[in-house]
Design an enzyme around this catalytic site. Structure first.
Site, short mmCIF file in Angstrom:
data_model
loop_
_atom_site.label_atom_id
_atom_site.label_comp_id
_atom_site.label_asym_id
_atom_site.label_seq_id
_atom_site.Cartn_x
_atom_site.Cartn_y
_atom_site.Cartn_z
N THR A 1 1.16 -5.63 -2.56
CA THR A 1 1.57 -5.85 -1.17
C THR A 1 0.34 -5.78 -0.26
O THR A 1 -0.68 -5.19 -0.63
CB THR A 1 2.64 -4.84 -0.75
OG1 THR A 1 2.18 -3.51 -1.02
CG2 THR A 1 3.94 -5.07 -1.52
N THR B 1 -1.13 -4.39 2.76
CA THR B 1 -1.93 -3.23 3.14
C THR B 1 -2.38 -2.45 1.92
O THR B 1 -3.51 -1.94 1.85
CB THR B 1 -1.13 -2.31 4.08
OG1 THR B 1 -0.76 -3.06 5.24
CG2 THR B 1 -1.95 -1.10 4.51
N CYS B 2 -1.50 -2.37 0.92
CA CYS B 2 -1.81 -1.61 -0.29
C CYS B 2 -3.00 -2.21 -1.04
O CYS B 2 -3.86 -1.48 -1.56
CB CYS B 2 -0.59 -1.57 -1.21
SG CYS B 2 0.92 -1.02 -0.40
N SER B 3 -3.06 -3.54 -1.09
CA SER B 3 -4.10 -4.22 -1.84
C SER B 3 -5.38 -4.43 -1.04
O SER B 3 -6.48 -4.45 -1.61
CB SER B 3 -3.60 -5.60 -2.32
OG SER B 3 -2.55 -5.44 -3.26
N LEU C 1 -5.57 1.09 -1.47
CA LEU C 1 -6.17 1.31 -2.79
C LEU C 1 -7.67 1.08 -2.81
O LEU C 1 -8.42 1.94 -3.32
CB LEU C 1 -5.48 0.44 -3.84
CG LEU C 1 -6.08 0.48 -5.25
CD1 LEU C 1 -5.94 1.87 -5.86
CD2 LEU C 1 -5.43 -0.56 -6.15
#
Length: 245
Positions: free
Chosen positions: A48, A50-52, A56
């Site tokens: 997703t 923001t996560c990528s 992270l």
């Protein structure tokens, strides 16, 4: 309604299915938490935005700095299966982050941070947060505010590092443009590794083009190295920089 604090709370004694050596194996509560001080950051889903793009990658960049502050391991948790989490970590080249695939949402539910994302087709997911867990007990947590959408204000890696040591200095952000078979690029990467630096490699012909290199740097030769947003130049300039320190 704001989420209740989880500071001082015992984390759920659940196990996790992880992908290793071509199959699924159990990662137990003891494997992750017993007798250890670990950082866990939790996010809505692998791959997703923001996560990528941010969550992270920044934890991976700061992993060594975080571990220097008395942290044994760093884990990313999401309500995804083991195969998705493993593929995501590999795609992100996040070699310093371990995965906690909470596929059934048992851990997230047990800690009180499982939320309903059915309105966007996600089903039940974990809320975004981070925490330091000391021998199974939450030492400190940073839970995103209960706002619409996907708030990302307090669970980031820089906030975590500042909590662990307010005086800690984040490592330099380094990126370099390279070309396959380039000996000067190879030497530059060796030098950065010798100095203990992580770097992001942008490979011409794979990640970008010669035209993009010229547009950004005004140069056509490689490597071209950036440190903290400043163009340093090629291998010789990098060697001069470290020789002067």
């Amino acid at each position: 309604m704001a989420f209740e604090s989880i500071d001082g709370k015992q984390v759920p004694k659940t196990s996790f299915k992880v992908y290793r050596d071509g199959g699924l194996v159990d990662l137990s509560y003891d494997d992750v938490f017993k007798g250890k001080r670990v950082v866990v950051f939790s996010l809505p889903g692998a791959y997703t935005p923001t996560c990528s793009s941010t969550h992270l990658p920044r934890y991976n960049e700061l992993a060594n700095a975080i571990k220097k502050e008395g942290v044994d391991e760093i884990y990313v948790l999401s309500v995804n299966d083991a195969f998705v989490m493993d593929a995501w970590i590999q795609d992100q080249n996040a070699e310093d982050i371990h995965v906690l695939p909470d596929g059934n949402g048992e851990f997230s539910k047990g800690i009180g941070l499982l939320v309903d994302k059915s309105d966007i087709g996600f089903g039940s997911r974990t809320w975004r947060y981070s925490m330091v867990v000391n021998d199974g007990v939450v030492e400190k947590s940073f839970i995103e505010p209960d706002k619409p959408g996907d708030p990302f204000e307090v669970s980031d890696a820089d906030t975590m590092l500042k909590y662990l040591n307010p005086k800690a200095k984040a490592p330099e952000a380094i990126a370099l443009f390279t070309r396959p078979g380039c000996p000067h690029c190879h030497r530059a990467k060796e030098l950065l590794t010798e100095k203990g630096h992580k770097y992001n490699e942008i490979i011409l012909g794979k990640d970008t083009s010669n035209q993009a290199l010229f547009a950004i740097t005004g140069q056509t030769k490689v490597p071209q190295i950036f440190i903290n947003g400043e163009l340093i130049g090629g291998r010789d300039k990098l060697e001069e920089l470290y020789a002067s320190k």
